[in-house]
Design a protein around this motif. Structure first.
Motif, PDB file in Angstrom:
ATOM      1  N   GLU A   1       1.012  -1.326  -0.379  1.00  0.00           N
ATOM      2  CA  GLU A   1      -0.022  -0.609   0.016  1.00  0.00           C
ATOM      3  C   GLU A   1       0.583   0.970  -0.322  1.00  0.00           C
ATOM      4  O   GLU A   1       0.934   2.830  -0.855  1.00  0.00           O
ATOM      5  CB  GLU A   1      -0.834   0.181   1.341  1.00  0.00           C
ATOM      6  N   TRP A   2       2.629   1.177   1.023  1.00  0.00           N
ATOM      7  CA  TRP A   2       2.492   2.558   0.797  1.00  0.00           C
ATOM      8  C   TRP A   2       3.618   2.712  -0.460  1.00  0.00           C
ATOM      9  O   TRP A   2       3.427   3.681  -1.299  1.00  0.00           O
ATOM     10  CB  TRP A   2       3.762   1.847   1.944  1.00  0.00           C
ATOM     11  N   LEU A   3       3.919   1.413  -1.632  1.00  0.00           N
ATOM     12  CA  LEU A   3       4.012   1.608  -2.793  1.00  0.00           C
ATOM     13  C   LEU A   3       2.908   1.802  -4.023  1.00  0.00           C
ATOM     14  O   LEU A   3       3.426   2.800  -4.816  1.00  0.00           O
ATOM     15  CB  LEU A   3       4.639   0.621  -3.013  1.00  0.00           C
ATOM     16  N   LYS A   4       2.198   1.866  -3.627  1.00  0.00           N
ATOM     17  CA  LYS A   4       1.290   2.283  -4.632  1.00  0.00           C
ATOM     18  C   LYS A   4       0.593   3.754  -4.906  1.00  0.00           C
ATOM     19  O   LYS A   4       0.819   4.886  -5.146  1.00  0.00           O
ATOM     20  CB  LYS A   4      -0.084   1.009  -4.385  1.00  0.00           C
ATOM     21  N   ASN A   5       0.437   3.983  -2.863  1.00  0.00           N
ATOM     22  CA  ASN A   5       0.352   5.722  -2.516  1.00  0.00           C
ATOM     23  C   ASN A   5       1.181   6.573  -3.150  1.00  0.00           C
ATOM     24  O   ASN A   5       1.222   7.847  -3.690  1.00  0.00           O
ATOM     25  CB  ASN A   5       0.218   5.742  -0.936  1.00  0.00           C
ATOM     26  N   ALA A   6       2.988   5.987  -3.248  1.00  0.00           N
ATOM     27  CA  ALA A   6       3.977   6.607  -3.312  1.00  0.00           C
ATOM     28  C   ALA A   6       3.904   6.671  -5.168  1.00  0.00           C
ATOM     29  O   ALA A   6       4.079   8.301  -5.305  1.00  0.00           O
ATOM     30  CB  ALA A   6       4.961   6.129  -2.892  1.00  0.00           C
ATOM     31  N   LEU A   7       3.629   5.682  -6.264  1.00  0.00           N
ATOM     32  CA  LEU A   7       3.615   6.079  -7.100  1.00  0.00           C
ATOM     33  C   LEU A   7       2.729   6.922  -7.554  1.00  0.00           C
ATOM     34  O   LEU A   7       2.896   7.746  -8.488  1.00  0.00           O
ATOM     35  CB  LEU A   7       3.308   4.694  -7.640  1.00  0.00           C
ATOM     36  N   ASP A   8       1.289   6.044  -7.200  1.00  0.00           N
ATOM     37  CA  ASP A   8      -0.008   8.326  -7.988  1.00  0.00           C
ATOM     38  C   ASP A   8       0.732   8.909  -6.908  1.00  0.00           C
ATOM     39  O   ASP A   8       0.630   9.753  -8.312  1.00  0.00           O
ATOM     40  CB  ASP A   8      -1.395   7.023  -6.533  1.00  0.00           C
ATOM     41  N   ARG A   9       1.094   9.823  -5.686  1.00  0.00           N
ATOM     42  CA  ARG A   9       0.815  10.269  -5.535  1.00  0.00           C
ATOM     43  C   ARG A   9       2.840  11.496  -6.862  1.00  0.00           C
ATOM     44  O   ARG A   9       2.470  12.263  -7.273  1.00  0.00           O
ATOM     45  CB  ARG A   9       2.827  10.811  -4.677  1.00  0.00           C
ATOM     46  N   GLN A  10       3.223  10.361  -6.573  1.00  0.00           N
ATOM     47  CA  GLN A  10       4.513  10.704  -8.090  1.00  0.00           C
ATOM     48  C   GLN A  10       4.096  10.686  -9.799  1.00  0.00           C
ATOM     49  O   GLN A  10       4.777  11.445 -10.419  1.00  0.00           O
ATOM     50  CB  GLN A  10       5.765   9.883  -8.334  1.00  0.00           C
ATOM     51  N   PHE A  11       3.531   9.820 -10.013  1.00  0.00           N
ATOM     52  CA  PHE A  11       2.743   9.341 -10.898  1.00  0.00           C
ATOM     53  C   PHE A  11       0.861   9.956 -11.169  1.00  0.00           C
ATOM     54  O   PHE A  11       0.038   8.485 -11.118  1.00  0.00           O
ATOM     55  CB  PHE A  11       2.930   8.545 -11.667  1.00  0.00           C
ATOM     56  N   PRO A  12       0.200  10.402 -10.610  1.00  0.00           N
ATOM     57  CA  PRO A  12      -1.326  10.798 -10.565  1.00  0.00           C
ATOM     58  C   PRO A  12      -1.615  10.321 -11.325  1.00  0.00           C
ATOM     59  O   PRO A  12      -3.032  10.333 -11.374  1.00  0.00           O
ATOM     60  CB  PRO A  12      -1.345  12.426 -10.541  1.00  0.00           C
ATOM     61  N   GLY A  13      -1.164  10.253 -13.178  1.00  0.00           N
ATOM     62  CA  GLY A  13      -2.139  10.143 -14.342  1.00  0.00           C
ATOM     63  C   GLY A  13      -1.900   8.402 -14.612  1.00  0.00           C
ATOM     64  O   GLY A  13      -1.952   8.322 -15.708  1.00  0.00           O
ATOM     65  N   GLY A  14      -1.299   7.674 -13.543  1.00  0.00           N
ATOM     66  CA  GLY A  14      -0.843   6.322 -13.527  1.00  0.00           C
ATOM     67  C   GLY A  14       0.605   5.716 -13.416  1.00  0.00           C
ATOM     68  O   GLY A  14       0.785   6.509 -14.919  1.00  0.00           O
ATOM     69  N   HIS A  15       1.042   4.433 -13.469  1.00  0.00           N
ATOM     70  CA  HIS A  15       1.810   3.940 -13.582  1.00  0.00           C
ATOM     71  C   HIS A  15       1.566   2.388 -14.106  1.00  0.00           C
ATOM     72  O   HIS A  15       0.985   1.883 -13.736  1.00  0.00           O
ATOM     73  CB  HIS A  15       2.429   4.384 -12.166  1.00  0.00           C
ATOM     74  N   VAL A  16       2.460   2.160 -14.961  1.00  0.00           N
ATOM     75  CA  VAL A  16       2.605   0.728 -16.044  1.00  0.00           C
ATOM     76  C   VAL A  16       2.371  -0.772 -13.974  1.00  0.00           C
ATOM     77  O   VAL A  16       1.349  -1.563 -14.789  1.00  0.00           O
ATOM     78  CB  VAL A  16       3.401   0.850 -16.565  1.00  0.00           C
ATOM     79  N   TRP A  17       3.310   0.206 -12.895  1.00  0.00           N
ATOM     80  CA  TRP A  17       3.053  -1.063 -12.132  1.00  0.00           C
ATOM     81  C   TRP A  17       1.443  -1.398 -11.381  1.00  0.00           C
ATOM     82  O   TRP A  17       1.718  -2.005 -10.870  1.00  0.00           O
ATOM     83  CB  TRP A  17       3.714  -0.765 -11.022  1.00  0.00           C
ATOM     84  N   MET A  18       0.667  -0.243 -11.564  1.00  0.00           N
ATOM     85  CA  MET A  18      -0.554  -0.239 -10.621  1.00  0.00           C
ATOM     86  C   MET A  18      -1.479  -0.539 -11.200  1.00  0.00           C
ATOM     87  O   MET A  18      -2.013  -1.570  -9.901  1.00  0.00           O
ATOM     88  CB  MET A  18      -1.153   1.516 -10.763  1.00  0.00           C
ATOM     89  N   ALA A  19      -1.882  -1.844 -12.587  1.00  0.00           N
ATOM     90  CA  ALA A  19      -2.315  -2.744 -13.004  1.00  0.00           C
ATOM     91  C   ALA A  19      -2.807  -3.700 -11.434  1.00  0.00           C
ATOM     92  O   ALA A  19      -3.078  -4.567 -11.521  1.00  0.00           O
ATOM     93  CB  ALA A  19      -2.412  -3.021 -14.185  1.00  0.00           C
ATOM     94  N   VAL A  20      -0.429  -4.184 -11.830  1.00  0.00           N
ATOM     95  CA  VAL A  20      -0.172  -6.051 -11.719  1.00  0.00           C
ATOM     96  C   VAL A  20      -0.404  -5.624  -9.599  1.00  0.00           C
ATOM     97  O   VAL A  20      -0.712  -6.554  -8.968  1.00  0.00           O
ATOM     98  CB  VAL A  20       1.311  -5.346 -11.319  1.00  0.00           C
ATOM     99  N   MET A  21      -1.073  -3.784  -8.982  1.00  0.00           N
ATOM    100  CA  MET A  21      -0.537  -3.783  -7.637  1.00  0.00           C
ATOM    101  C   MET A  21      -2.700  -3.865  -7.818  1.00  0.00           C
ATOM    102  O   MET A  21      -2.531  -3.487  -6.140  1.00  0.00           O
ATOM    103  CB  MET A  21      -0.123  -3.081  -7.525  1.00  0.00           C
ATOM    104  N   GLY A  22      -2.952  -3.982  -8.242  1.00  0.00           N
ATOM    105  CA  GLY A  22      -4.312  -4.003  -8.701  1.00  0.00           C
ATOM    106  C   GLY A  22      -5.762  -2.812  -8.349  1.00  0.00           C
ATOM    107  O   GLY A  22      -6.097  -2.712  -8.140  1.00  0.00           O
ATOM    108  N   GLN A  23      -5.040  -1.548  -8.973  1.00  0.00           N
ATOM    109  CA  GLN A  23      -5.316  -0.792  -9.378  1.00  0.00           C
ATOM    110  C   GLN A  23      -5.283  -0.458 -10.797  1.00  0.00           C
ATOM    111  O   GLN A  23      -4.381  -0.918 -11.268  1.00  0.00           O
ATOM    112  CB  GLN A  23      -5.015   0.588  -8.265  1.00  0.00           C
TER     113      GLN A  23
END
Length: 202
Positions: free
Chosen positions: A180-202
């Motif tokens: 969850e920490w990694l997801k939140n951090a990537l979302d903050r840096q990349f509010p438009g989306g990140h390639v790893w998000m789908a694998v992590m459940g978003q």
């Protein structure tokens, strides 16, 4: 100024521990080795070896290395000599070799902290207590916590194939809190989306 950027013969983990334990700074392994230390085994070959330390402890670190090693500032794709006593204000990467003709043996990554908190330089609102960024192996070897190391890999302007492999190896081992920490951090840096998000459940 050196141009042989691929001229690497990295030290081993044990050799790095011997060097770092002689210098009184807070430090830990970073990069692929940090993730392998977390996993508990070597998962791939490593072309270099990375050490994290805090920017404000650079003088102690660099002075401790200067008598036996050649130190280079890596900045904007170029390497230049570090001069004894020189303070690095904007440089965040330092490469080290035995002399000006020897392969590079390890890299120092200078990270920021303020008021007891580590600060992620690509998105400075991402912070964490400095005492909560380092984990230890059972042998007492310090390494950057995996979710933070994955943020550095995933937050880069270029995610390499080995970064994707490291992510795939480590993700199933993360706790729910770490994920969850990694997801939140990537979302903050990349509010438009990140390639790893789908694998992590978003």
């Amino acid at each position: 100024m050196r141009k042989d950027y691929d001229n690497w013969n990295p030290l081993s983990v044990d050799e790095m521990v011997a060097i770092m334990d002689s210098i009184p700074v807070t430090w830990c392994f970073a990069g692929g080795w940090a993730l392998d230390l977390y996993i508990g085994r070597q998962t791939r070959e490593h072309g270099d070896i990375d050490i994290v330390l805090f920017h404000d402890e650079q003088a102690t670190m660099l002075d401790g290395l200067a008598k036996n090693w050649r130190i280079y500032k890596a900045d904007q794709g170029e390497l230049s000599n570090w001069e004894p006593g020189e303070a690095l204000t904007t440089v965040k990467d330092v490469w080290v070799s035995k002399d000006e003709h020897s392969p590079f043996t390890f890299q120092l990554m200078l990270v920021d902290r303020k008021d007891g908190a580590w600060i992620y330089h690509r998105e400075r609102t991402i912070q964490r207590p400095e005492k909560d960024i380092i984990a230890m192996t059972s042998e007492g070897i310090p390494y950057l916590k995996p979710e933070i190391q994955l943020l550095y890999k995933g937050g880069s302007s270029e995610i390499r194939e080995k970064d994707h492999r490291d992510f795939q190896n480590v993700l199933p081992l993360l706790t729910l809190e770490e994920r969850e920490w990694l997801k939140n951090a990537l979302d903050r840096q990349f509010p438009g989306g990140h390639v790893w998000m789908a694998v992590m459940g978003q």
